[in-house]
Scaffold this active site. Structure first.
Site, PDB file in Angstrom:
ATOM      1  CB  SER A 136      99.234  26.011  12.890  1.00 52.88           C
ATOM      2  OG  SER A 136     100.148  25.069  13.399  1.00 52.88           O
ATOM      3  CE1 TYR A 149      95.319  24.285  15.584  1.00 53.09           C
ATOM      4  CE2 TYR A 149      97.462  23.304  15.108  1.00 53.09           C
ATOM      5  CZ  TYR A 149      96.699  24.404  15.466  1.00 53.09           C
ATOM      6  OH  TYR A 149      97.316  25.606  15.731  1.00 53.09           O
TER       7      TYR A 149
END
Ligand SMILES: NC(=O)c1ccc[n+]([C@@H]2O[C@H](COP(=O)([O-])OP(=O)(O)OC[C@H]3O[C@@H](n4cnc5c(N)ncnc54)[C@H](OP(=O)(O)O)[C@@H]3O)[C@@H](O)[C@H]2O)c1
Length: 241
Positions: A136, A149
């Site tokens: 990501s 995350y």
């Protein structure tokens, strides 16, 4: 002629479904899911309707047993050439609200599943095969409210590059695709509308990514054309830095 197989972990999800459909042109595809059998089955049906070969496999890849089950299903379809790891999940927890439980949950879904997938792939992907891990933009943009995350995805990138060094002697490439905000059901349900608007305006190309944008990048890395590319992180964010 024997057709090679591909395992798409999280293949029923937004990005994973596009990856599964794309890889189906050159592989028999095992479409992985954890809970949403309906989505994975729909992808399988679409592939079969287009003349391809696919099956759905439900397993929890936070465990080695679940990863083994997913690999086993792909191996039933043919020699395992390609593995794509699309499983992942995120939220927007403030760093001050992180807990042992939330960190462990993030770790298990985003990093532990990736490490277990790399371990299984190292043992089971055919020589000259392909491994692609979905990271990501959070791994390098490090947005607020994504400390956990972002850390897990950064870890996944490091693990992938390390694996590329180990597997290179067998001709196996290991690469990472790094999407930015991508228009999936998960993005729409996890993110406030105003934030999605801001995310659409942020990239140089001024829109959200589509799952197909990401699948093109994965498909290229999985192709013979990318034979000299390994240990890299391919930015597929529409220009976000
Ligand atoms: N969408 C974005 O804006 C964006 C941006 C950057 C990176 N990403 C990354 O791209 C990947 C896909 O995201 P998405 O938007 O397509 O989300 P998604 O639709 O929720 O897809 C995630 C997939 O992973 C599967 N999965 C989750 N936990 C699992 C587990 N423990 N065991 C097995 N499968 C599991 C889900 O299974 P079920 O189908 O059963 O739910 C689903 O198929 C994720 O890694 C995400 O971090 C997404």
């Amino acid at each position: 002629m024997t057709i090679n197989s591909a395992l798409v972990i999280g293949g029923g999800g937004g990005i994973g479904a596009a990856v599964s459909r794309k890889l189906a042109a050159s592989h028999a595809v095992a479409v992985g899911y954890r809970d949403r059998q309906d989505r994975a089955r729909a992808v399988v049906q679409e592939i079969q309707d287009a003349g391809g070969s696919a099956l759905a496999v439900g397993s929890d890849v936070r465990t080695a047993a679940g990863v083994d089950q997913a690999f086993h299903a792909a191996e039933e379809l043919g020699p395992l050439r390609t593995v794509v790891h699309c499983a992942g999940a995120w939220d927007y927890t403030r760093v001050s609200d992180l807990t042992e439980e939330s960190i462990d949950a993030d770790y298990q879904t985003n990093l532990r599943s990736g490490l277990l997938t790399l371990a299984a792939a190292a043992n089971r992907v055919a020589d000259n095969g392909r491994i692609v891990m979905i990271s990501s933009a959070a791994a390098y943009m490090a947005p607020g409210r994504q400390a956990s995350y972002a850390a897990m995805k950064a870890g996944l990138e490091a693990a992938s590059r390390s694996t590329a060094k180990e597997l290179g002697r067998r001709g196996i490439t290991v690469n990472v695709v790094r999407p930015g905000a991508t228009d999936t059901e998960r993005l729409r349900t996890s993110t406030a509308e105003k934030a999605v608007e801001a995310m659409s305006a942020a990239p140089a190309l001024r829109r959200l990514g589509t799952p197909e944008d990401i699948a093109e990048a994965v498909d290229w890395l999985a192709s013979e054309k990318a034979r000299w590319v390994t240990g890299t992180v391919l930015d597929a964010t529409g220009g976000l830095w």
